[in-house]
Design an enzyme around this catalytic site. Structure first.
Site, mmCIF file in Angstrom:
data_model
loop_
_atom_site.group_PDB
_atom_site.id
_atom_site.type_symbol
_atom_site.label_atom_id
_atom_site.label_comp_id
_atom_site.label_asym_id
_atom_site.label_seq_id
_atom_site.Cartn_x
_atom_site.Cartn_y
_atom_site.Cartn_z
ATOM 1 N N ALA A 74 0.792 -1.237 0.000
ATOM 2 C CA ALA A 74 0.000 0.000 0.000
ATOM 3 C C ALA A 74 0.823 1.286 0.000
ATOM 4 O O ALA A 74 0.278 2.365 -0.124
ATOM 5 C CB ALA A 74 -0.939 0.000 1.198
ATOM 6 N N CYS A 75 2.126 1.178 0.113
ATOM 7 C CA CYS A 75 2.998 2.357 0.206
ATOM 8 C C CYS A 75 3.070 3.107 -1.133
ATOM 9 O O CYS A 75 3.241 2.502 -2.185
ATOM 10 C CB CYS A 75 4.382 1.877 0.637
ATOM 11 S SG CYS A 75 5.691 3.064 0.421
ATOM 12 N N ASP A 76 2.956 4.436 -1.092
ATOM 13 C CA ASP A 76 2.998 5.254 -2.312
ATOM 14 C C ASP A 76 4.330 5.133 -3.052
ATOM 15 O O ASP A 76 4.355 5.049 -4.284
ATOM 16 C CB ASP A 76 2.750 6.728 -1.992
ATOM 17 C CG ASP A 76 1.290 7.002 -1.648
ATOM 18 O OD1 ASP A 76 0.436 6.167 -2.002
ATOM 19 O OD2 ASP A 76 1.019 8.039 -1.032
#
Length: 120
Positions: free
Chosen positions: A15-17
């Site tokens: 989920a990390c940008d």
């Protein structure tokens, strides 16, 4: 062996940008890789030790992230490589991401120019 002749491993959190940017870059440049989500699959001491030996624990431990900042002050005090590895084993979201394993070395964090240079 060139980067294109073996499978690369990308370590991080789905989920990390920054992870999304790295994965998009790899996909757009037709670089095949296996993704290892260490939030769900965990990470072993061997990988963390290798990354810390290569880059220094100060680079591998994400001290800017919320997980680290929420730690009690005594857990953040007097850090060394051994303590940093224990923190990252317990809370993989404290590992700076992504980590791209090129086989003979790793890249930590995502900068398009670093990926370009390493994968030429």
């Amino acid at each position: 062996m060139t980067a294109s002749s073996k499978t690369l491993h990308l370590f991080g959190i789905k989920a990390c940008d920054t992870m999304k940017k790295a994965r998009t870059w790899l996909d757009e440049h037709a670089v095949s890789y296996e993704f290892h989500d260490y939030k769900t699959a965990g990470i072993d001491r061997e990988h963390l030790t290798q990354w810390c030996n290569e880059h220094g624990w100060q680079v591998v431990l994400n001290r800017a992230g919320t997980t680290f900042r929420k730690l009690e002050d005594e857990r953040k005090a007097d850090l060394d490589q051994s303590k940093a590895i224990e923190l990252m084993l317990a809370q993989p979201s404290m590992i700076k991401r992504p980590v791209l394993d090129l086989g003979d070395r790793t890249l930590i964090g995502f900068k398009p120019e670093s990926y370009s240079a390493a994968l030429k």
